[in-house]
Motif scaffolding. Structure first.
Motif, mmCIF file in Angstrom:
data_model
loop_
_atom_site.group_PDB
_atom_site.id
_atom_site.type_symbol
_atom_site.label_atom_id
_atom_site.label_comp_id
_atom_site.label_asym_id
_atom_site.label_seq_id
_atom_site.Cartn_x
_atom_site.Cartn_y
_atom_site.Cartn_z
ATOM 1 N N ASP A 251 0.836 -1.206 0.000
ATOM 2 C CA ASP A 251 0.000 0.000 0.000
ATOM 3 C C ASP A 251 0.870 1.255 0.000
ATOM 4 O O ASP A 251 0.707 2.131 -0.860
ATOM 5 N N HIS B 221 1.287 3.980 -3.199
ATOM 6 C CA HIS B 221 0.933 5.402 -3.065
ATOM 7 C C HIS B 221 2.023 6.262 -3.719
ATOM 8 O O HIS B 221 1.738 7.208 -4.418
ATOM 9 N N HIS C 30 -6.578 5.010 -3.024
ATOM 10 C CA HIS C 30 -7.793 4.204 -2.931
ATOM 11 C C HIS C 30 -8.772 5.032 -2.118
ATOM 12 O O HIS C 30 -8.453 6.158 -1.739
HETATM 13 ZN ZN LIG Z 1 -3.289 3.320 1.526
#
Ligand SMILES: [Zn+2]
Length: 400
Positions: free
Chosen positions: A195, A199, A346
Motif C-alpha cells: 500500500d 501510493h 484508494h
Molecule cells: Zn493506503
C-alpha cells in the motif's frame, strides 16, 4: 473441512491494497496457488473501515468505524491538549515536532489503535476523535460486534497474529519459525508495505513488480517451512481494497476560500485524500457549500440513498453530514492527509474496478468470497469455528 489429524495450518496473509487489477490475472504466487482469483468487492472507505469490515464481516454503520477521524469534540482524545494545539497551530515552523510529541502522549494516554496525525491542522484536532481507540487485531477491538480475533479466542484456537506494530521483516521471519516449529492452527500476518509503495510509485510500477516478487519469496518460504514440519498448509491471501493510478488533482481547500467569510465560519470540513466531509452550523452555509461542490469537476456529493447502500449512514453524522467523493484517479491536494502529490490512491467508489481486491487460495474454497465481508466466514469455516453471537455484544464482549 475437518482436520482429522491436527496437521492443517491456516496461513493467512492480509496484504493491504492487494488489488484484483494488480494480481488477478497472475504474476504473483503462480506456482503456489491455483489460477482462479475471484474479484472481491471492497467497501466505501479507507483501510480504517475496510479492515474493520474484513475482521467483523459487517458494514461501517454496524462496527462503527469509517474515517480515521470522526467529529466528536466532547469525547475527543485531543480535548485536553486543545489550548496547546491552538497555540502550536499558529507556529510558522516546528509543527512536526508537536505532532511527534502529541503522538507519543496519545500512546501514553492508552490509545493502542492505529492512527497517524498526518497533516490535520493542529487547531482543528480537538474537534475530532480517533475512531480506532484500541488495537483492532486483538480481542475486544470493537464496541458493538465481535471480530475474527474474538472468535479465535472464544473457540480457543491456538493462533498467532502479526499486525502493524511489528516490522514486515520481523513478522515474516517469526511466522516462518512458527510454521516450522509451532503447534498453532492459525497464523495471520498483516503487511502494509505494498500500500505505502503504490501510493508513492503507482499501482503498475516497476517497484510494485519487485515488491510482489520479494513477497512471493517470503510467503513461499513460510509454506515450505510448514510442509517440512509435516503440516498441511491452507493458504489464504487477500487485501482490503485495491489501488487506482492518480491522474488529476483538485484543490477543494482553495475552492472553499472563495466563499464568503461567514459561510467559512459556519462550515467545518475534513479533507481526506479522496473525500471532503462537511458539517454546517447554518442552512445558508450548507446551501453555499453544496452549491459550490455541485459544480466541482472531479467528484460528486454522495446521495442519502448511497449513505444507506454503503452502510455509512451514521445517525450522529460523526463522519460528515455531507460527503464529496472524488472520481477514481482524482486526488484532493493538498488534503489533511498530505501536501505531496501521489501516484496511487484508494478510497473511491467500490464500483470502480481498481477498488476490488482478490483472494489467492489453496485449496480454493467451495464458495468464492464476493465481498470483503465474506472473508471472515471463510476463515472461520476453514477452522470449523462457529462465530460468537452478535446479540448482547458490548465494548469488548459480554462479561469483559
Ligand atoms: Zn493506503
Amino acid at each position: 473441512m475437518p482436520d482429522r489429524d491436527g496437521r492443517d495450518l491456516s496461513l493467512v496473509f492480509l496484504i493491504d491494497a492487494l488489488g484484483h487489477e494488480i494480481v488477478g490475472s497472475g504474476g504473483f504466487l503462480d506456482a503456489l496457488v491455483p489460477p482462479e482469483r475471484p474479484c472481491v468487492r471492497s467497501i466505501l472507505g479507507y483501510s480504517s473501515s475496510a479492515l474493520p469490515s474484513l475482521f467483523t464481516g459487517c458494514l461501517p454503520n454496524e462496527h462503527g468505524h469509517w474515517g480515521m477521524y470522526r467529529r466528536s469534540p466532547e469525547r475527543s482524545v485531543f480535548r485536553k491538549y486543545a489550548p496547546l494545539l491552538r497555540l502550536a497551530g499558529r507556529m510558522p515552523r516546528g509543527q512536526w515536532r508537536v505532532r511527534q510529541w502529541l503522538a507519543g502522549r496519545l500512546r501514553r494516554d492508552g490509545i493502542t489503535g492505529y492512527f497517524s496525525l498526518y497533516e490535520v491542522p493542529l487547531r482543528l484536532l480537538p474537534e475530532f476523535d480517533l475512531c480506532e481507540r484500541r488495537n483492532t487485531y486483538r480481542p475486544g477491538g470493537f464496541d458493538r460486534v465481535p471480530s475474527l480475533f474474538d472468535h479465535l479466542e472464544g473457540a480457543k484456537v491456538p493462533h498467532r497474529i502479526w499486525d502493524w506494530t511489528s516490522t514486515p521483516a520481523k513478522s515474516y521471519a517469526e511466522m516462518e519459525e512458527a510454521a516450522r516449529r509451532g503447534s498453532d492452527r492459525f497464523l495471520f500476518l498483516y503487511d502494509a508495505g505494498l500500500d505505502s509503495l503504490m501510493h508513492v510509485h503507482g499501482p503498475r510500477s516497476a517497484a510494485t513488480v519487485s515488491w510482489l516478487r520479494d513477497c512471493e519469496g517470503r510467503i513461499s518460504r513460510i509454506v515450505e517451512a510448514a510442509r517440512s514440519a509435516g503440516r498441511r498448509p491452507r493458504l489464504r491471501i487477500f487485501g482490503d481494497h485495491g489501488m487506482a493510478a492518480i491522474h488529476t488533482h483538485i484543490d477543494l481547500l482553495r475552492d472553499l476560500q472563495e466563499l464568503p467569510a461567514e459561510v467559512r465560519r459556519e462550515t467545518l470540513g475534513f479533507f481526506d485524500s479522496t473525500m471532503g466531509r462537511f458539517w454546517f452550523a447554518s442552512a445558508s452555509a450548507r446551501d453555499a457549500v453544496l452549491g459550490l461542490l455541485a459544480k466541482r469537476d472531479g467528484g460528486r456529493l454522495l446521495t442519502r440513498e448511497e449513505f444507506v447502500i454503503h452502510g455509512v449512514d451514521f445517525p450522529d453524522h460523526a463522519y460528515g453530514e455531507e460527503v464529496f467523493l472524488c472520481d477514481a484517479g482524482t486526488l484532493i491536494l493538498p488534503s489533511y492527509m498530505g501536501s505531496e502529490p501521489l501516484k496511487g490512491m484508494h478510497g473511491y467508489h467500490p464500483d470502480d474496478r481498481d477498488s476490488n481486491t482478490t483472494l489467492l487460495a489453496d485449496p480454493m474454497p467451495e464458495h468464492a468470497p464476493r465481498t470483503i465481508l465474506d472473508i471472515l466466514p471463510l476463515l472461520l469455516d476453514d477452522l470449523g469455528v462457529s462465530p460468537l453471537p452478535r446479540e448482547g455484544w458490548e465494548r469488548g464482549g459480554p462479561g469483559r
